[in-house]
Design a protein around this motif. Sequence first.
Motif, PDB file in Angstrom:
ATOM      1  N   SER A  86       0.847  -1.189   0.000  1.00  0.00           N
ATOM      2  CA  SER A  86       0.000   0.000   0.000  1.00  0.00           C
ATOM      3  C   SER A  86       0.885   1.242   0.000  1.00  0.00           C
ATOM      4  O   SER A  86       2.067   1.197   0.341  1.00  0.00           O
ATOM      5  N   ARG A  88       0.630   3.575   2.061  1.00  0.00           N
ATOM      6  CA  ARG A  88       0.989   3.791   3.462  1.00  0.00           C
ATOM      7  C   ARG A  88       2.225   2.982   3.844  1.00  0.00           C
ATOM      8  O   ARG A  88       3.096   3.468   4.563  1.00  0.00           O
ATOM      9  N   ALA A 143      -4.411   3.881   1.220  1.00  0.00           N
ATOM     10  CA  ALA A 143      -4.747   2.456   1.159  1.00  0.00           C
ATOM     11  C   ALA A 143      -4.482   1.849  -0.207  1.00  0.00           C
ATOM     12  O   ALA A 143      -4.411   0.621  -0.344  1.00  0.00           O
ATOM     13  N   ASP A 222     -13.925  -2.327   0.392  1.00  0.00           N
ATOM     14  CA  ASP A 222     -12.844  -1.614   1.081  1.00  0.00           C
ATOM     15  C   ASP A 222     -13.093  -0.108   1.087  1.00  0.00           C
ATOM     16  O   ASP A 222     -12.864   0.570   2.100  1.00  0.00           O
ATOM     17  N   LEU A 226     -13.711   2.607   4.226  1.00  0.00           N
ATOM     18  CA  LEU A 226     -13.025   3.882   4.410  1.00  0.00           C
ATOM     19  C   LEU A 226     -14.019   5.019   4.626  1.00  0.00           C
ATOM     20  O   LEU A 226     -13.779   5.914   5.445  1.00  0.00           O
TER      21      LEU A 226
END
Length: 240
Positions: A86, A88, A143, A222, A226
Amino acid sequence: MVLDLLLGLLVFGAVVVLAKVIGWNPLKPPRNGRVDVYPLESDDGRIPSLGSAPAVKSEDETPPLTGTETTTIVGSQTLECGEDGSYRETKKRTAGNKFDRDHIPSKAALQQAAKDYIFENGITLSERQAAALFGDYGLISMAGQVIVTPKGDHKAFSQTYTNKNTPEKIERDAGNLQQAAEEDTRAMEEAEGKEMDADCVEKYRAAARRIRAKTHQEYIDDLAKLVDDVQAKYPTGGGI
């Protein structure tokens, strides 16, 4: 000058009062099939930068990105060509100035899919919530899955590199994110004359297989998570 300022304040106040009277909310999804949550789409169909929206920074207060799909890796640890993860997970690592992180599917497609989900479910976001979702360091960008790709290959062969990612392509990709990932990775794998060495090619193929295994519905699930997360973290009524 003072008179002009007073006149401007009076006009602004009148607009605010009128908005309250008619119940106008610029963040409320319209009835035209498009999602105009903040940030609004620009005329060319792309999701623009957040402009004057509240700044949304990552945990380490890293400066914001440019908002394009060309994202240079920053950090102090070493990344390897063909590595995936990801945004992140990879944002604190670097491989000099040789590589880009390529969002697959593109960040713009993920954001558009989220906007479509928000509209279809009648969700209204506050400015703060939308900024936290769609910012350069927002939840969707953070993400998103990326593959570490040589800069030259990214520019030459990626289907979503800067202006190659047209409004029409973004819209189409948002409707089937698994297919978008398939097309993006196949184009890179089948390109001739890449900078990737043999080791990077194998790593890229392995990363691409992992990404292509994710279904469109899994992406939507997903993204829905979020949206739920940002609404819980920044409940409405508490200002921005």
